[in-house]
Design an enzyme around this catalytic site. Structure first.
Site, PDB file in Angstrom:
ATOM      1  N   GLU A 175       0.851  -1.190   0.000  1.00 12.82           N
ATOM      2  CA  GLU A 175       0.000   0.000   0.000  1.00 12.82           C
ATOM      3  C   GLU A 175       0.889   1.243   0.000  1.00 12.82           C
ATOM      4  OE1 GLU A 175      -2.618  -0.445   3.366  1.00 12.82           O
ATOM      5  OE2 GLU A 175      -3.643  -2.135   2.399  1.00 12.82           O
ATOM      6  N   GLY A 222       4.847  -0.863   2.902  1.00 10.04           N
ATOM      7  CA  GLY A 222       5.598  -1.694   1.976  1.00 10.04           C
ATOM      8  C   GLY A 222       6.178  -2.858   2.737  1.00 10.04           C
ATOM      9  N   TRP A 275       2.090   0.077  -6.451  1.00 10.95           N
ATOM     10  CA  TRP A 275       3.116  -0.712  -7.162  1.00 10.95           C
ATOM     11  C   TRP A 275       2.580  -2.080  -7.545  1.00 10.95           C
ATOM     12  CZ3 TRP A 275       5.719   3.362  -7.743  1.00 10.95           C
ATOM     13  CH2 TRP A 275       6.120   4.164  -6.676  1.00 10.95           C
ATOM     14  N   THR A 316       1.981  -4.876  -9.895  1.00 13.08           N
ATOM     15  CA  THR A 316       2.441  -5.367 -11.194  1.00 13.08           C
ATOM     16  C   THR A 316       1.280  -5.998 -11.954  1.00 13.08           C
ATOM     17  OG1 THR A 316       4.564  -5.805 -10.177  1.00 13.08           O
ATOM     18  CG2 THR A 316       4.172  -6.843 -12.302  1.00 13.08           C
ATOM     19  N   ARG A 370      37.581  -6.413 -26.465  1.00 10.17           N
ATOM     20  CA  ARG A 370      38.032  -5.025 -26.363  1.00 10.17           C
ATOM     21  C   ARG A 370      39.554  -4.973 -26.189  1.00 10.17           C
ATOM     22  NH1 ARG A 370      37.173   0.384 -27.288  1.00 10.17           N
ATOM     23  NH2 ARG A 370      37.862   1.673 -25.532  1.00 10.17           N
ATOM     24  N   GLN A 377      44.718  -7.998 -15.185  1.00  7.63           N
ATOM     25  CA  GLN A 377      44.267  -8.639 -13.946  1.00  7.63           C
ATOM     26  C   GLN A 377      43.069  -7.921 -13.308  1.00  7.63           C
ATOM     27  OE1 GLN A 377      47.037  -9.008 -10.579  1.00  7.63           O
ATOM     28  NE2 GLN A 377      47.039 -11.191 -11.008  1.00  7.63           N
ATOM     29  N   GLY A 392      32.916   0.240 -19.894  1.00  7.16           N
ATOM     30  CA  GLY A 392      33.396   1.618 -19.861  1.00  7.16           C
ATOM     31  C   GLY A 392      32.358   2.566 -20.437  1.00  7.16           C
ATOM     32  N   GLU A 415       9.471  -7.827  -3.523  1.00  8.40           N
ATOM     33  CA  GLU A 415       9.386  -9.141  -2.868  1.00  8.40           C
ATOM     34  C   GLU A 415      10.213  -9.195  -1.584  1.00  8.40           C
ATOM     35  OE1 GLU A 415       7.311 -10.737  -4.683  1.00  8.40           O
ATOM     36  OE2 GLU A 415       7.315 -12.784  -3.934  1.00  8.40           O
ATOM     37  N   GLY A 416      10.250  -8.061  -0.848  1.00  7.89           N
ATOM     38  CA  GLY A 416      11.046  -7.959   0.366  1.00  7.89           C
ATOM     39  C   GLY A 416      12.423  -7.438   0.025  1.00  7.89           C
TER      40      GLY A 416
END
Lengths: 381, 262
Positions: A127, A131, A156, A158, A269, A280, A340, A364-365
């Protein structure tokens, strides 16, 4: 005994879901992210192939998949597009309370239509003012003699704009806190007093539909209540035991996708005369990604396996949800880093993944709530 | 109609192929297998033909290793009714494979009205098995098919030739049709299809069962090796007019004597 191998049938299911993700979802992910349009055609195709509503038991016309099978599919679909997967997964989230808390007649009435054509469901718990503190629900479900009356607002939600069925949590007596919470099904989207808000504009998961839902004296038949008045909290908690591994699997799928892009790009790249994968600094990032994806996946499988074997999984489900969501966010962020400047551009796929990943730490938490759940499991036992 | 489809399981297109220990074949232990992509068009066309002719059955035949049976399962999950698997090493030659397919079709005790295959397998690219099967079974065959129409026992087949032109063939069943990309869009195996495929009959046969032995071998493989690594390219700087003539001479010399391209 320990066995990490999927059965040959599970492998085929995974192959097929992955093929769908690669052929139907990935090529369209950026387009729907841009337009924020609901990908009805792709979702309908996914339904036709049996990739939607995997939680429906075989006796009601579903595929009767185990949790391990469902989460395998979720991982693949989320690999294809986290946003589209949210629209698919939200159906399971809404149908699970019915699978868990409904009687046989209700299951036939509510679930079977979902196996006959592509229908959409919405889970209405959160609500505007509640939440994480779902126990403080303000929406009311009142007994009015021969029917119930629902009043309040949800946030919210869905799938709300396209939903044929709403699973709504409310309280019949807010004094009773958790014990007052009840769960009711609205299966008439045109019922008087049900108002659907405008679509929310979001950072990611843009093609999934998210709206406020308001109930103004909505009359709901008595036979649409799941269990008894006051059973809602119990049903919601059990739903989360099922849905959290699923959401965690979606984090694994998103992370795997970001990783695959990043590892490939790093090999291609060239800087300082060699692929950046031979530096590394990049190797460490990619190695961490691979390690965290595997750890997330194993947690998801264990949380699901416990459920399939009728063992308590609340703690593992929260382990999986928190760890996988946090890992997904980190991996997507580092994928952008490896790309990048190109990574920050919408011409390349990884910035969308970073925006999409963020939501998995929230819905979902939240990752913080998962840690509260874990701590409660540790200290209250 | 008795519709047959011959399929091959091939290494996934992203496989890094390496020779095996004694260089007699490729190393197959860690390969991910898929259905030969051209065979997917064959399966789809068989299923379309079945749908248009009530009471038809689609039978799939494969020759190869039995450890992974993905390709056959996928074909049945897409909608084929039953399958025959002839257990064999992956290094059979085209002749043995064709003979094994003929034998497996005979074992099915169904007389084929039509046999679909892919036009070629993407691993060895031999392009021989479809024609060999047709020859051994004394059937007409048409390959590289991109258009298929069926009416009664008449087939109208479009065949792609050089330069993108199309030849149109008329054939009568029984017949073998080798399919090319563009013929149709292969369907996905649906999840309920995958579950159903589990209960469909898969008959396993040995090479002996289908009358094939090492004596049938026409080609044996040896000395598999990776292509030699490309030597690094040579770069010539000829900005200075004074040296241009000499450098051109050097490049021509190298192209003629070292690269041997002129």
């Amino acid at each position: 005994m320990l066995n990490f191998e999927l059965s040959s049938e599970q492998k085929e299911i995974k192959e097929m879901a992955m093929k769908f993700a690669r052929n139907e979802m990935i090529p369209n992910a950026s387009k729907f992210d841009e337009s924020a349009e609901f990908p009805m055609e792709i979702l309908t195709k996914a339904w036709e192939l049996g990739l939607v509503n995997t939680c429906i038991p075989a006796e009601y016309g579903g595929t009767g998949f185990s949790t391990v099978e469902s989460i395998t599919i979720t991982e693949c679909l989320s690999y294809g597009c986290m946003g589209m997967n949210t629209a698919i997964m939200a159906n399971d989230l809404a149908l699970l309370p019915i699978v868990i808390g409904a009687n046989d007649e209700q299951k036939k009435r509510f679930l079977t239509p979902f196996t006959e054509s592509y229908k959409i469901a919405a889970f209405c718990l959160t609500e505007p003012g509640n939440g994480s503190d779902a126990g403080g629900i303000k929406t009311t479900i009142k007994d009015a003699g021969d029917h119930y009356v629902v009043n309040g607002q949800k946030m919210w939600i869905t799938n709300a704009g396209f939903a044929d069925l709403f699973v709504v949590y409310g309280t019949f007596d807010s004094e009773q806190k958790h014990k007052g919470i009840s769960c009711i099904v609205i299966d008439d989207k045109n019922v008087e007093g049900l108002e659907i808000g405008a679509p929310e504009k979001k950072m990611g998961h843009k093609c999934s539909d998210t709206r406020a839902v308001t109930f103004n004296n909505v009359k709901v038949p008595k036979e649409n209540l799941l269990g008894k008045l006051g059973d809602g909290w119990k049903i919601a908690m059990k739903t989360l035991d099922h849905s959290r591994p699923m959401v965690a699997a979606s984090a694994v799928g998103g992370a795997q996708c970001a990783y695959d892009y990043a590892a490939k790009y790093a090999s291609e790249r060239i800087q300082f005369g060699k692929p950046i994968a031979s530096h590394q600094a990049i190797q460490f990032m990619v190695a961490d990604m691979a390690m965290k994806i595997e750890a997330s996946r194993l947690l998801v499988y264990k949380a699901s396996w416990l459920l399939d074997n009728n063992q308590p999984n609340t703690k593992l489900a929260s382990f999986a949800k928190a760890y996988a969501a946090d890992a997904c966010m980190e991996i997507a962020t580092n994928a952008v880093q490896i790309y990048g400047g190109y990574g920050y551009s919408k011409e390349y796929p990884v910035e969308k993944l970073m925006r999409d990943a963020k939501l998995i730490q929230i819905y979902e938490g939240t990752s913080q709530i998962q840690r509260l759940v874990i701590a409660k499991e540790i200290f209250s036992r | 109609m008795n519709i047959f489809v011959c399929i091959k399981q091939v290494p996934d297109t992203e496989t890094k192929v390496i020779p095996n220990g004694d260089a007699t074949f490729i190393e197959t232990s860690s390969i991910k297998w898929i259905m030969n992509p051209y065979d997917e068009f064959a399966v789809e066309q068989a299923l379309l033909l079945k749908a248009a002719n009530a009471g038809s059955t689609v039978t799939v035949v494969r020759v190869g290793g039995v450890k992974d049976t993905e390709a056959l399962r996928t074909a049945m999950a897409m909608g084929a009714d039953e399958s025959f698997l002839v257990e064999a090493d992956d290094n059979l030659d085209s002749y043995m494979t064709a003979k094994a397919i003929k034998g497996a079709i005979a074992k099915s005790e169904k007389t084929p009205d039509i046999i679909f295959t892919g036009k070629q397998a993407i691993d060895d690219d031999c392009l021989q098995v479809p024609q060999l099967v047709a020859q051994m079974m004394e059937l007409p065959s048409v390959s590289v098919i991109v258009g298929f129409e069926h009416s009664g026992d008449k087939l109208t087949l479009k065949r792609e030739i050089e330069g993108g032109a199309i030849e149109v063939y008329e054939a009568t069943t029984p017949c073998l049709v080798a399919c090319n990309k563009g013929l149709n869009t292969p369907r996905y195996a649906s999840l309920p299809g995958i579950m159903k495929a589990k209960r469909k009959p898969l008959t396993q046969l040995s090479l002996a069962d289908v009358g094939v032995s090492e004596e049938d071998r026409r080609v044996s493989y040896s000395d598999f090796s990776l292509p030699p690594e490309k030597p690094p390219g040579k770069k010539f700087e000829a900005m200075d007019e004074a040296v241009q003539k000499d450098i051109v001479k050097e490049v021509v010399g190298l192209l003629r004597n070292e690269a041997k391209v002129i």
